[in-house]
Design a protein around this motif. Structure first.
Motif, PDB file in Angstrom:
ATOM      1  N   THR A   1      40.160  47.877  47.712  1.00  8.03           N
ATOM      2  CA  THR A   1      41.223  47.161  47.261  1.00  8.03           C
ATOM      3  C   THR A   1      42.490  47.967  46.596  1.00  8.03           C
ATOM      4  O   THR A   1      43.243  48.031  47.012  1.00  8.03           O
ATOM      5  N   ILE A   2      41.586  48.698  45.770  1.00 10.70           N
ATOM      6  CA  ILE A   2      42.474  49.543  44.682  1.00 10.70           C
ATOM      7  C   ILE A   2      43.083  50.713  45.449  1.00 10.70           C
ATOM      8  O   ILE A   2      44.263  50.939  45.465  1.00 10.70           O
ATOM      9  N   LEU A   3      42.111  51.104  46.630  1.00  8.69           N
ATOM     10  CA  LEU A   3      42.966  52.243  47.300  1.00  8.69           C
ATOM     11  C   LEU A   3      43.961  51.795  48.466  1.00  8.69           C
ATOM     12  O   LEU A   3      45.108  52.481  48.599  1.00  8.69           O
TER      13      LEU A   3
ATOM     14  N   ILE B   1      39.278  38.003  36.613  1.00  3.71           N
ATOM     15  CA  ILE B   1      38.628  37.987  38.069  1.00  3.71           C
ATOM     16  C   ILE B   1      39.310  37.086  39.070  1.00  3.71           C
ATOM     17  O   ILE B   1      39.563  37.136  40.134  1.00  3.71           O
ATOM     18  N   ASN B   2      39.843  36.020  38.507  1.00  2.00           N
ATOM     19  CA  ASN B   2      40.406  34.781  39.349  1.00  2.00           C
ATOM     20  C   ASN B   2      41.996  34.667  39.378  1.00  2.00           C
ATOM     21  O   ASN B   2      42.486  34.085  40.167  1.00  2.00           O
TER      22      ASN B   2
ATOM     23  N   LEU C   1      42.852  39.414  45.008  1.00  2.00           N
ATOM     24  CA  LEU C   1      43.347  40.623  45.592  1.00  2.00           C
ATOM     25  C   LEU C   1      42.320  41.085  46.864  1.00  2.00           C
ATOM     26  O   LEU C   1      42.665  41.385  47.686  1.00  2.00           O
ATOM     27  N   ILE C   2      41.070  41.149  46.633  1.00  2.00           N
ATOM     28  CA  ILE C   2      40.144  41.253  47.759  1.00  2.00           C
ATOM     29  C   ILE C   2      40.156  40.343  48.719  1.00  2.00           C
ATOM     30  O   ILE C   2      40.174  41.178  50.046  1.00  2.00           O
ATOM     31  N   HIS C   3      40.408  38.962  48.525  1.00  2.00           N
ATOM     32  CA  HIS C   3      40.587  38.194  49.690  1.00  2.00           C
ATOM     33  C   HIS C   3      41.696  38.447  50.367  1.00  2.00           C
ATOM     34  O   HIS C   3      42.058  38.675  51.609  1.00  2.00           O
ATOM     35  N   SER C   4      42.944  38.971  49.767  1.00  2.00           N
ATOM     36  CA  SER C   4      44.130  39.594  50.594  1.00  2.00           C
ATOM     37  C   SER C   4      44.223  40.853  51.171  1.00  2.00           C
ATOM     38  O   SER C   4      44.271  41.062  52.471  1.00  2.00           O
TER      39      SER C   4
ATOM     40  N   THR D   1      32.625  35.875  51.666  1.00  2.00           N
ATOM     41  CA  THR D   1      33.288  35.017  50.950  1.00  2.00           C
ATOM     42  C   THR D   1      32.275  34.332  49.862  1.00  2.00           C
ATOM     43  O   THR D   1      32.388  33.947  48.793  1.00  2.00           O
ATOM     44  N   ARG D   2      30.993  34.254  50.458  1.00  2.00           N
ATOM     45  CA  ARG D   2      29.655  33.701  49.439  1.00  2.00           C
ATOM     46  C   ARG D   2      29.657  34.620  48.253  1.00  2.00           C
ATOM     47  O   ARG D   2      29.618  34.062  47.229  1.00  2.00           O
ATOM     48  N   TYR D   3      29.558  36.092  48.777  1.00  2.00           N
ATOM     49  CA  TYR D   3      29.254  36.967  47.462  1.00  2.00           C
ATOM     50  C   TYR D   3      30.676  36.709  46.343  1.00  2.00           C
ATOM     51  O   TYR D   3      30.318  36.689  45.254  1.00  2.00           O
ATOM     52  N   LEU D   4      32.030  36.696  46.741  1.00  2.00           N
ATOM     53  CA  LEU D   4      32.984  36.509  46.239  1.00  2.00           C
ATOM     54  C   LEU D   4      33.216  35.383  45.328  1.00  2.00           C
ATOM     55  O   LEU D   4      33.612  35.269  44.066  1.00  2.00           O
TER      56      LEU D   4
END
Ligand code: GLU
Ligand code: MG
Length: 636
Positions: A465-467, A536-537, A549-552, A568-571
């Motif tokens: 996501t950062i990259l 985080i949220n 952000l990771i979801h997007s 999604t479970r992990y997140l």
């Protein structure tokens, strides 16, 4: 924990005479790698995790635990498939690779081969961790178990080892643990002894005690044998090393005997590795706080939740001059941190990086810096290496003093791999196919494979996501250090705030750069204090949060449904830990102690409580016991 070489390890008095030899050849070895590999490119991400385990003997009949010192025998068993494969006796690659760790009661497992770059690969993490736990079980005696607790809660209390050994070891000279808790490979006892010799005293570890209703004030630990005088160093406790209201520890095993979860990525080139190194540095304290799982030391509840400072103190080989206690006379530098600590300098030449972020007065070796600069290493990387190289090599094997600097990195690694920092920038090994890598080192090991997989996958997705979004996470490095201190606090996830960058979408940090909303972003306005939940949220009208952000990012890619559900479970686990809906490992373990019928509200974690605690976490890890406060609706 580092490379294992074989040979005769030198006593500190001898080793120190070769310090410059090791440093100077170490730098030549780095330069050789740098020259050959600086333009090396790797197409795809490869990555791996490292899980460290404590081996515990569980006596179900008497409801007692002991720390097993059989890790060496267990490892011999576990390493057989790898051996067979390397010897060409089988085509079957090993499911896992096993390595020794500092403690003779520890083992470390990694996947048999690195994970690849696809989303589907992320689905292999948890099965690999489960397989490792199973393999570890199988290699042990029926009454032994591999537990993924950060530490054995009663390490250093009397009669806690599977063979009763008095703590009178020559190498470590601890009042609490014998030398036999140290891995017998020559490297480890020498490391511990040379740290003590270099420092001129035993290591001094003090963690604040958790004051409960019946804990005496001040708390002067009645179990410290203050009057024992087997070694000169035994006087240290009485002379002030053991602080009131603290849990005092005097050996490397209390720190390096802790277990963590580390992730290593291969970057596509050196610049990406440097970029990720910088961006993961501010993430390190956040993840230390979120994974915190160490509320107990030497049989007492601590007022802290995390292991980091204990390890930092457990390998702090700085002399009194280096620690700034005595004026500099024989040593070269006053050094602000232990070898095991947070990073001191950013290294990326990216346009997001600004000099103001490196706001720590960096201690570095000027001659080594010059040499690197004269060999075309740029300023930031030269400063980083010259900073790592202020340290002395602690373990030198006599037979390995002379190396071919074009083909060996033994001397380089001697210094590099004993700078145990929150992130590590790793050059490619010589004559191998491996690229430039970054290691993320701050996370604490979790009780279950589900959690360990979740945190590993989270970090990998965060790097993507950062990259992919070009996120800018820079904050001044002194603020990262403040966050490290905050991360140790009891329940910091719920109660404290961490410095974090406000606008991660500016990739231009110039003084008057405008952010996405057209506002001017003044330097001092770049970061603010945020709660873990906000980081985080997400925060209303502010930082969107890592999980969203990771979801997007995931929404912008093609993933099959099954993988997406698992991610999604992990997140969701990470998100719920940050919001406080689920407990951190530390608060869960703390609660197991404080709600135990035999707990006397005196901070003491007795053998009975320890048995129940370890039995409970083992059953949770095996999936036999549900732990809704820790895992919510998820299964181990
Ligand atoms: N066990 C150490 C920790 O908890 C790390 C040792 C290593 O570098 O492998 O951080
Ligand atoms: Mg390790």
């Amino acid at each position: 924990m580092g490379l294992l070489s074989l040979g005769t390890p030198l006593h500190w008095n001898e080793a120190k005479q070769y310090a410059d030899h090791v440093r100077s050849h170490g730098i030549d070895q780095f330069l050789s790698v740098y020259r050959k590999q600086r333009s090396r490119k790797k197409q795809c991400l490869l990555w791996g995790d490292e899980v460290e385990y404590v081996v515990v003997k569980l006596d179900k009949e008497n409801r007692r635990t002991k720390l097993s010192l059989r890790a060496f025998d267990i490892l011999a068993q576990l390493q057989k498939p790898e051996q067979e494969y390397n010897d060409g006796n089988t085509e079957q690659p090993p499911d896992a690779l096993w390595r020794p760790e500092y403690g003779r009661f520890m083992i470390e497992g990694t996947p048999g081969a690195p994970y690849g770059s696809t989303f589907r690969d992320l689905m292999n993490v948890e099965p690999s961790m489960k397989r490792r736990r199973q393999l570890a079980h199988e290699a042990m005696l029926p009454d032994e178990i591999p537990v993924t607790l950060v530490n054995y809660p009663r390490l250093g209390c009397p009669h806690e080892l599977d063979i009763d050994i008095e703590p009178h070891g020559k190498a470590v000279q601890s009042m609490f643990v014998p030398d036999e808790v140290t891995n017998p490979h020559a490297r480890f006892p020498t490391l511990a002894a040379n740290i003590r010799r270099r420092r001129g005293a035993k290591v001094e570890i003090n963690m604040p005690i958790f004051h409960d209703k019946n804990t005496p004030r001040p708390f002067i630990d009645p179990t410290i044998p203050f009057d024992r005088e087997v070694f000169d160093h035994d006087r240290e406790a009485k002379n002030g090393a053991a602080k009131p209201d603290h849990i005092y520890m005097d050996a490397m095993a209390f720190g390096m005997g802790c277990c963590c979860l580390q992730i290593t990525f291969q970057a596509c080139n050196i610049d990406e590795a440097r970029h990720l190194y910088d961006h993961l540095a501010p993430v390190a304290p956040i993840m230390l706080a979120l994974t915190a799982a160490t509320p107990i030391f030497r049989g007492y509840l601590a007022d802290t939740d995390a292991r980091w400072n204990v390890i930092a103190a457990s390998v702090d080989d700085r002399t009194p001059e280096e620690r700034g206690i005595k004026p500099l006379k024989n040593d070269r530098f006053v050094i602000n941190k232990s070898r095991y600590d947070s990073i001191d300098t950013y290294i990326s030449n990216d346009s997001m990086y600004k000099d103001r972020y490196n706001d720590l007065d960096l201690v570095y070796d000027k001659d080594i810096y010059e040499k690197l600069r004269n060999n075309n290493v740029d300023d930031l990387l030269a400063r980083h290496m010259a900073h790592l190289f202020i340290r002395d090599p602690l373990v030198i094997f006599k037979e390995l003093l002379d190396q071919d600097d074009e083909n060996s990195v033994d001397h380089f690694e001697n210094i590099q791999s004993t700078n145990w920092q929150t992130v590590r920038f790793k050059p490619p090994p010589p004559n191998s196919d491996i690229g430039w890598r970054v290691e993320f080192r701050s996370m604490e090991i979790q009780i279950t494979d589900f959690e360990n997989a979740a945190f590993s996958v989270f970090i990998v997705l965060l790097t993507r996501t950062i990259l992919s979004f070009g996120l800018n996470l820079y904050i001044p490095i002194t603020k990262v250090d403040e966050n490290m201190a905050t991360a140790h606090k009891r329940d910091s996830v719920l109660n404290d705030k961490f410095y974090f960058r406000k606008n991660v979408f500016t990739n231009d940090g110039n003084k008057n750069a405008t952010n996405g909303n057209g506002h001017t972003a003044a330097e001092e306005d770049e970061y603010e204090l945020m709660t873990m939940n906000e980081i985080i949220n997400g925060k209303d009208h502010g930082f969107p949060g890592f999980v969203p952000l990771i979801h997007s990012y995931l929404n912008s890619t093609n993933i099959d449904i099954e993988t997406r559900c698992q991610l999604t479970r992990y997140l969701s686990l990470i998100s719920k830990r940050a919001s406080g809906e689920l407990m951190t490992g530390a608060s869960y373990l703390r609660k197991l102690v404080t709600s135990h019928p035999q707990y006397k509200q005196d901070s003491v974690v007795s053998p009975e409580i320890t048995y129940d605690l370890i039995d409970t976490v083992d059953r949770i890890a095996r999936g036999e016991l549900k732990a809704p406060e820790l895992l919510g609706e998820f299964n181990a």
